[in-house]
Design a protein around this motif. Structure first.
Motif, PDB file in Angstrom:
ATOM      1  N   ASP A 138      12.229 -25.136 -74.951  1.00 33.89           N
ATOM      2  CA  ASP A 138      13.390 -24.055 -74.761  1.00 33.89           C
ATOM      3  C   ASP A 138      14.950 -24.768 -74.429  1.00 33.89           C
ATOM      4  O   ASP A 138      15.617 -25.009 -74.889  1.00 33.89           O
ATOM      5  N   PHE A 139      15.021 -25.677 -73.399  1.00 29.11           N
ATOM      6  CA  PHE A 139      15.930 -26.100 -73.034  1.00 29.11           C
ATOM      7  C   PHE A 139      16.042 -27.294 -74.117  1.00 29.11           C
ATOM      8  O   PHE A 139      17.252 -27.358 -74.207  1.00 29.11           O
ATOM      9  N   ASN A 153      16.495 -24.647 -68.089  1.00 30.11           N
ATOM     10  CA  ASN A 153      17.964 -24.409 -68.456  1.00 30.11           C
ATOM     11  C   ASN A 153      19.210 -24.757 -68.323  1.00 30.11           C
ATOM     12  O   ASN A 153      19.570 -24.297 -67.144  1.00 30.11           O
ATOM     13  N   LYS A 154      19.207 -26.177 -68.037  1.00 23.15           N
ATOM     14  CA  LYS A 154      20.889 -26.565 -67.388  1.00 23.15           C
ATOM     15  C   LYS A 154      21.893 -25.790 -67.732  1.00 23.15           C
ATOM     16  O   LYS A 154      22.841 -25.645 -66.893  1.00 23.15           O
ATOM     17  N   ASN A 155      22.297 -24.900 -68.873  1.00 24.88           N
ATOM     18  CA  ASN A 155      23.588 -24.652 -68.348  1.00 24.88           C
ATOM     19  C   ASN A 155      23.649 -23.048 -67.942  1.00 24.88           C
ATOM     20  O   ASN A 155      24.370 -23.105 -66.933  1.00 24.88           O
ATOM     21  N   ASN A 156      21.992 -22.706 -67.726  1.00 24.42           N
ATOM     22  CA  ASN A 156      22.341 -21.477 -66.711  1.00 24.42           C
ATOM     23  C   ASN A 156      22.171 -22.238 -65.262  1.00 24.42           C
ATOM     24  O   ASN A 156      23.073 -21.415 -64.394  1.00 24.42           O
ATOM     25  N   LEU A 157      21.881 -23.624 -65.254  1.00 25.36           N
ATOM     26  CA  LEU A 157      21.508 -23.990 -64.073  1.00 25.36           C
ATOM     27  C   LEU A 157      22.660 -24.070 -63.162  1.00 25.36           C
ATOM     28  O   LEU A 157      23.684 -23.898 -62.627  1.00 25.36           O
ATOM     29  N   ASP A 182      30.790 -29.715 -58.968  1.00 20.12           N
ATOM     30  CA  ASP A 182      30.255 -29.967 -59.635  1.00 20.12           C
ATOM     31  C   ASP A 182      28.910 -30.499 -59.781  1.00 20.12           C
ATOM     32  O   ASP A 182      28.296 -30.201 -58.523  1.00 20.12           O
ATOM     33  N   ILE A 183      27.729 -30.239 -60.853  1.00 21.99           N
ATOM     34  CA  ILE A 183      26.247 -30.179 -60.867  1.00 21.99           C
ATOM     35  C   ILE A 183      26.297 -31.943 -61.593  1.00 21.99           C
ATOM     36  O   ILE A 183      26.049 -31.565 -63.030  1.00 21.99           O
ATOM     37  N   ARG A 184      25.147 -32.253 -61.511  1.00 23.20           N
ATOM     38  CA  ARG A 184      24.513 -33.564 -62.370  1.00 23.20           C
ATOM     39  C   ARG A 184      23.073 -32.956 -62.975  1.00 23.20           C
ATOM     40  O   ARG A 184      22.280 -32.926 -61.485  1.00 23.20           O
ATOM     41  N   ILE A 185      22.508 -32.646 -63.812  1.00 26.55           N
ATOM     42  CA  ILE A 185      21.204 -32.553 -64.143  1.00 26.55           C
ATOM     43  C   ILE A 185      20.583 -33.909 -64.345  1.00 26.55           C
ATOM     44  O   ILE A 185      21.507 -33.739 -65.180  1.00 26.55           O
ATOM     45  N   ASN A 186      19.906 -34.510 -63.600  1.00 30.13           N
ATOM     46  CA  ASN A 186      19.548 -36.269 -64.733  1.00 30.13           C
ATOM     47  C   ASN A 186      18.102 -35.875 -65.200  1.00 30.13           C
ATOM     48  O   ASN A 186      16.915 -36.045 -63.880  1.00 30.13           O
ATOM     49  N   ARG A 187      17.797 -36.967 -65.584  1.00 35.04           N
ATOM     50  CA  ARG A 187      16.473 -37.753 -66.512  1.00 35.04           C
ATOM     51  C   ARG A 187      16.532 -39.241 -66.235  1.00 35.04           C
ATOM     52  O   ARG A 187      17.195 -38.942 -66.691  1.00 35.04           O
ATOM     53  N   LYS A 225      22.169 -38.076 -69.129  1.00 35.49           N
ATOM     54  CA  LYS A 225      22.943 -37.316 -67.597  1.00 35.49           C
ATOM     55  C   LYS A 225      23.332 -36.080 -67.835  1.00 35.49           C
ATOM     56  O   LYS A 225      23.955 -36.028 -69.119  1.00 35.49           O
ATOM     57  N   PHE A 226      23.138 -35.063 -67.212  1.00 31.27           N
ATOM     58  CA  PHE A 226      24.094 -33.459 -67.878  1.00 31.27           C
ATOM     59  C   PHE A 226      24.609 -33.477 -66.855  1.00 31.27           C
ATOM     60  O   PHE A 226      24.888 -33.604 -65.869  1.00 31.27           O
ATOM     61  N   LEU A 227      26.842 -32.770 -66.872  1.00 39.92           N
ATOM     62  CA  LEU A 227      27.718 -33.173 -66.056  1.00 39.92           C
ATOM     63  C   LEU A 227      28.163 -31.232 -66.401  1.00 39.92           C
ATOM     64  O   LEU A 227      28.644 -31.371 -67.453  1.00 39.92           O
ATOM     65  N   ALA A 228      28.023 -30.643 -65.343  1.00 41.58           N
ATOM     66  CA  ALA A 228      28.887 -29.552 -65.551  1.00 41.58           C
ATOM     67  C   ALA A 228      30.109 -29.354 -64.578  1.00 41.58           C
ATOM     68  O   ALA A 228      29.802 -29.472 -63.238  1.00 41.58           O
ATOM     69  N   THR A 229      31.685 -29.315 -65.255  1.00 39.29           N
ATOM     70  CA  THR A 229      32.285 -29.662 -63.469  1.00 39.29           C
ATOM     71  C   THR A 229      32.863 -27.508 -63.972  1.00 39.29           C
ATOM     72  O   THR A 229      32.886 -27.392 -64.266  1.00 39.29           O
ATOM     73  N   SER A 230      33.530 -27.579 -62.401  1.00 39.52           N
ATOM     74  CA  SER A 230      34.067 -26.049 -62.445  1.00 39.52           C
ATOM     75  C   SER A 230      35.419 -27.020 -62.792  1.00 39.52           C
ATOM     76  O   SER A 230      36.133 -25.555 -62.947  1.00 39.52           O
ATOM     77  N   ASP A 231      35.676 -27.631 -62.866  1.00 36.32           N
ATOM     78  CA  ASP A 231      37.119 -28.219 -64.207  1.00 36.32           C
ATOM     79  C   ASP A 231      36.937 -27.637 -65.673  1.00 36.32           C
ATOM     80  O   ASP A 231      37.852 -27.374 -66.272  1.00 36.32           O
TER      81      ASP A 231
END
Lengths: 447, 525
Positions: free
Chosen positions: B7-8, B39-43, B60-65, B193-199
């Motif tokens: 699903d992710f 679910n990386k966006n939820n995480l 920021d959070i990086r979720i990487n494989r 690589k997935f990156l989400a930042t507080s910006d």
């Protein structure tokens, strides 16, 4: 977060239960790493990482495949096994395959301390804060790295072997630079027990070297008598015990090869004051209780009183050569049976020479003679008539290690202490060395 | 809400629209990780909201494989075939101007909340003793996906094809009389690589790079001598087409002949020589003497305790004569085939191209968001990078490349103007001081040049120089036809140590009057 022995056994058992291959060797590990980095007398990065992993190597009809994962759920472990078996089916015969070991008995080592594994954030922050205050007081610019690591490593075979090794380590390295950028000092020490890491000594030594290194003079490169502090010895040859591979020597591509397809085994290749050995049960430097392929590690000499005592045989190469595989090395200990000299005695006995704190960016230039190039860094002093006269600027060296440790070139040996290489590598037990001749080939203005 | 990893991927694909991942990856991940909540966006929402609630000014959070595959062989046998994957997340927070970081492989919202709390606790504990607050240059909010350039996914190529390719290489080397041993290998890396930042940025990137290589050894057992010759073709950001479209067989045949030739080659007479450096060699000299000293973190003493500082300092910007007038270096995170090429760095700054050295003058730095304000800049050049989900991102080198001559100068043109010189191919021993002044480089093969012509092979060659003297001695550059983009797969820096892959495009180049030494000379008197 670290895997316990019971959890590790459960994981390796589970992995092995998925194996359909003829033979298998599996591993399961976990790690907790916590660090604090500072520079310019202020904190830079600081963090904690927890991780774990599993791996497997299988053999099917003598064909080999390897796979790894950091997902330890059942489906991922099963998938990992299937991946290794898929690869093995595609691979040609592994001509170096030997059946994995059955049950072995390992004599435990003491290398894990709970307080190191769960380091206090506030204590660490305060210790580094105090060091920065000392830097401010002495008007130097401090940079450093404090890192604590706890690891577990479990291994098992389809033939019934199992081992579990928990270890901890903590180290602090520090560089102090004078505000004008003209002098720099460095000190690094590590231990497996955080209570034994003397952070104040490390800071004190780095600052002292920076302050005493001011107004360095330029002297000509050339061949000099040198006194290498344990850090400099660690940087050059800290992991020397791991370089005695029998296969390379017998194949004619090692500094321990001899003309005519022979090796230099039993020759006095180093000065008789030098002995190099590996000992898993050394209280100051515990090593892994298991050596290659899970063989129970033993205390083994590589160099005894200058004589090449042992070359290291892998299980495969030992079988080819009809010898026993070598149960080591697992660490590097350099000692002398000659009378031990202090650094002060070495300086007093030196008519003209150079005292070296540390080496940097060391690379091989000729494997036939174990020749290296690199530079001095963070503390070099000129000695004349038994006294340190003044600090000098850095040099590049080009030096054969076999010549450096050759009979006649080692003049004095100090007491061994635990020290790690500043460019990386494991800690070793190494002495201060006084060497008759060491070859500097150019100057470096770097500080 | 809990999502399976299948699903992710589906959700991510729908959310991010433009991302097109190969279908195999859906299957592989779903098969191996069917029950994990990722679910990386939820995480990401969990990490960023927790950080904000706990008082972080930035997060920021990086979720990487990471997927890895490696095949290694020697002579007629396979030494190892391995494949692996590694998945996790790292949260970075800025609290009271102090960084904190924590990472974990457990992909649940509860773990993300716990780990974010840890990162904040670390930052808060250290902030009590912090002397200077970290400030960040502004960055645009971005929502994007990107995939590196490759034609043939190496993870889809059967292992057997790779094995057969390497064994064929080995056979070609062993067919040359005098060759004793040959090792060959290839390694492939896939970063997701997935990156989400507080910006407000959400960025997904998919990269593939490869590192094939070989070493041929000729050993003269009677004399105890041995010589090696490594591949001259280096790692690249590319797919399996790099194997199929490159003349590896030609290089290993030449390597085998040259390894044997090296046993009998003339040992070099130390002295001053003009050097003609082939791109297969020059790239590493650029890496060490240009790439590293133009890292601003080094100049500001952030690396003082490990890799070192730099002879360049901010007040020298725009003033220091780095090299001769023909020398131009560009930093470029957009360069095709470059190992450090990305669309965005690990804090969401867009990839850029800029001059570091222009017409011989040092003009600019490699920067990140926390470095740029320290030299009065209000934007980062996008050089932040972490080698793993579990590593703290920090300043790393972009591709740094030497611009070729505008005219069509050939390597032969450069050689033609040399009376006494040496041409060097390939990456050999390399060492440089902690401020990047004094260096010594070896190579793979060395060819004596006499009166404009190649006169024969030399051995035991290394050259020593000082960075600005060396680049000041550059009086000839090859044109575009001589330009290659070699790279290094594992460039170490930082504490804890991290590895970076980076390329350095360059033409053949000529340097006058460089000091050459003999590395086999007896060193003691």
């Amino acid at each position: 977060m670290l895997l316990t022995e019971k959890e590790s056994k459960s994981i390796t058992d589970k992995i092995l239960s998925y194996v359909k291959a003829d033979d298998a060797s599996v591993g399961a590990g976990s790690e907790k790493l916590s660090h604090l980095r500072f520079a310019q007398n202020t904190f830079l990065t600081s963090g904690q990482r927890e991780s774990r992993n599993a791996n497997i190597t299988v053999w099917i009809g003598g064909k080999r495949g390897t796979s790894s994962t950091n997902d330890l759920d059942d489906a991922s472990l099963k998938s990992m096994v299937e991946e290794a078996e898929r690869i093995a089916k595609l691979a040609p015969i592994d001509r170096e395959y030997l059946p994995t070991l059955g049950k072995q008995t390992y004599k435990p080592v003491n290398s894990y301390v709970e307080a190191t594994a769960n380091i206090s954030l506030t204590n660490r922050a305060k210790a580094i804060g105090d060091i920065i205050s000392e830097c401010e007081k002495t008007k130097v610019i401090g940079a450093g790295f404090h890192v604590a690591r706890a690891q577990t490593s479990a291994f098992a075979t389809k033939n019934g072997n199992f081992g579990f090794e928990p270890t901890t380590s903590v180290s602090l390295s520090m560089t102090a630079r004078t505000a004008d950028g003209q002098s720099s000092g460095y000190f690094l020490r590590s231990h497996f027990d955080v209570a034994r890491l003397d952070t104040q000594r490390i800071a004190r030594e780095a600052v002292r070297k920076a302050l005493e290194g001011r107004n360095a003079k330029t002297i000509e490169p050339g061949v000099y008598t040198v006194i290498l502090e344990p850090q400099a010895v660690a940087d050059l040859i800290g992991n020397i015990a791991f370089g005695f591979d029998a296969r390379n020597a017998e194949e004619g591509r090692s500094a321990y090869s001899a003309p005519g397809g022979k090796t230099r085994l039993s020759e006095k290749i180093f000065d008789e004051r030098i002995s190099i050995y590996s000992d898993p049960w050394n209280a100051e430097l515990p090593g892994s209780p298991s050596a290659q392929a899970g063989l129970p590690a033993q205390r083994i000499y590589l160099i005894k009183n200058g004589v090449l005592e042992n070359l290291v045989y892998s299980r495969f190469w030992a079988k080819q050569a009809t010898k026993e595989p070598t149960a080591g090395p697992v660490n590097t200990i350099m000692e002398t049976t000659a009378p031990i000299s202090t650094a002060e005695e070495m300086i007093r006995s030196t008519k003209r020479g150079i005292l070296i704190s540390r080496f940097w960016y060391i690379r091989s230039t000729d494997p036939r003679t174990a020749s290296l190039t690199g530079l001095t860094r963070d503390g070099v002093w000129f000695i004349e008539n038994g006294k340190i006269q003044y600090p000098v600027k850095n040099f590049r060296f080009n030096q054969s290690i076999t010549q450096m440790l050759a009979p006649g070139n080692v003049e004095m040996v100090g007491a061994s202490e635990r020290v790690g290489g500043s460019e990386g590598g494991n800690a070793s037990l190494l002495p201060t060395l006084k060497l008759k001749a060491f070859n500097f080939t150019s100057q470096s203005e770097a500080v | 809400m809990s999502f399976s990893r299948r699903d992710f991927i589906k959700t991510a694909g729908l959310t991010l629209g433009a991302l097109t991942l190969p279908s195999w990856i859906y299957e592989a991940q779903a098969a191996t990780n069917a029950t994990i909540d990722v679910n990386k966006n939820n995480l990401a929402d969990a990490a960023l909201s927790t950080a904000k609630k706990l008082g972080a000014d930035y997060a920021d959070i990086r979720i990487n494989r990471y997927r890895l595959e490696a095949v290694s062989t020697r002579e007629r046998q396979v030494q190892n075939v391995s494949s692996g994957q590694n998945f996790g997340f790292g949260v970075r927070v800025l609290v009271k101007g102090t960084w904190g970081f924590a990472a974990s492989p457990i992909m649940t919202a509860a773990e993300v909340v716990r780990v974010t709390g840890e990162a904040v606790a670390i930052a808060r504990a250290n902030s009590v003793f912090q002397r200077r607050k970290i400030e960040l240059a502004p960055v645009n909010k971005v929502s994007a996906t990107w995939k590196s350039s490759f034609q043939k996914d190496p993870f889809e190529v059967p292992v057997d094809d790779k094995i057969q390719f390497l064994l064929k290489l080995n056979e070609a080397a062993l067919a040359v009389k005098g060759v004793s041993f040959v090792n060959s290998s290839m390694a492939w890396v896939n970063e997701q690589k997935f990156l989400a930042t507080s910006d407000g940025s959400r960025i997904e990137q998919y990269l593939i790079r490869g590192n094939p290589s070989f070493t041929v050894t000729a050993a003269d057992r009677a004399s105890g001598d041995f010589q090696t010759r490594n591949s001259l073709i280096e790692a690249q950001s590319a797919g399996y087409e790099y194997i199929e479209n490159t003349d590896w067989l030609g290089d290993i045949k030449t390597a085998a002949e040259e390894a044997v030739m090296k046993l009998k080659a003339k040992t070099v007479e130390p002295g001053k020589y003009d050097l003609i450096l082939h791109p297969s060699h020059l790239f590493l000299t650029i890496h060490e003497s240009v790439g590293h000293p133009t890292e601003l973190d080094r100049a500001l003493l952030w690396e003082a305790n490990y890799a070192g500082t730099s002879f360049l300092t901010p007040e020298k910007t725009g003033k220091l004569q780095f090299g001769s007038k023909i020398v131009n270096f560009v930093a470029d995170r957009t360069q095709p085939k470059g190992l450090a090429t990305v669309a965005y760095d690990d804090e969401g700054v867009e990839a850029q191209k800029w001059h570091l050295v222009k017409d011989g003058t040092f003009v600019d730095w490699q920067t990140t968001r926390d470095l740029a304000p320290l030299i009065g800049k209000n934007k980062s050049y996008g050089c932040l990078h972490a080698d793993s989900w579990g590593s703290v991102p920090f300043p790393r080198m972009p591709n740094v490349s030497l611009e070729p001559a505008k005219s069509n100068v050939t390597t032969e043109n450069l050689i033609g103007d040399v009376e006494k010189g040496i041409m060097i191919f390939g990456r050999g021993s390399y060492s440089i001081d902690q401020q990047r002044y004094n260096f010594q480089f070896g190579g793979q093969t060395f060819w004596e040049i006499k009166n404009g012509k190649v006169a024969g092979m030399l051995r035991d060659v290394a050259y020593q120089s000082r960075t600005t003297d060396f680049w000041g001695a550059c009086d000839g550059l090859g044109g575009q036809s001589t330009y290659l983009i070699p790279g290094t797969f594992n460039d170490g820096k930082g504490e804890p140590g991290q590895s970076n892959a980076v390329s350095h495009g360059c033409p053949s180049a000529r340097f006058r009057g460089i000091n050459v030494l003999n590395t086999a000379a007896k060193t003691q008197s």
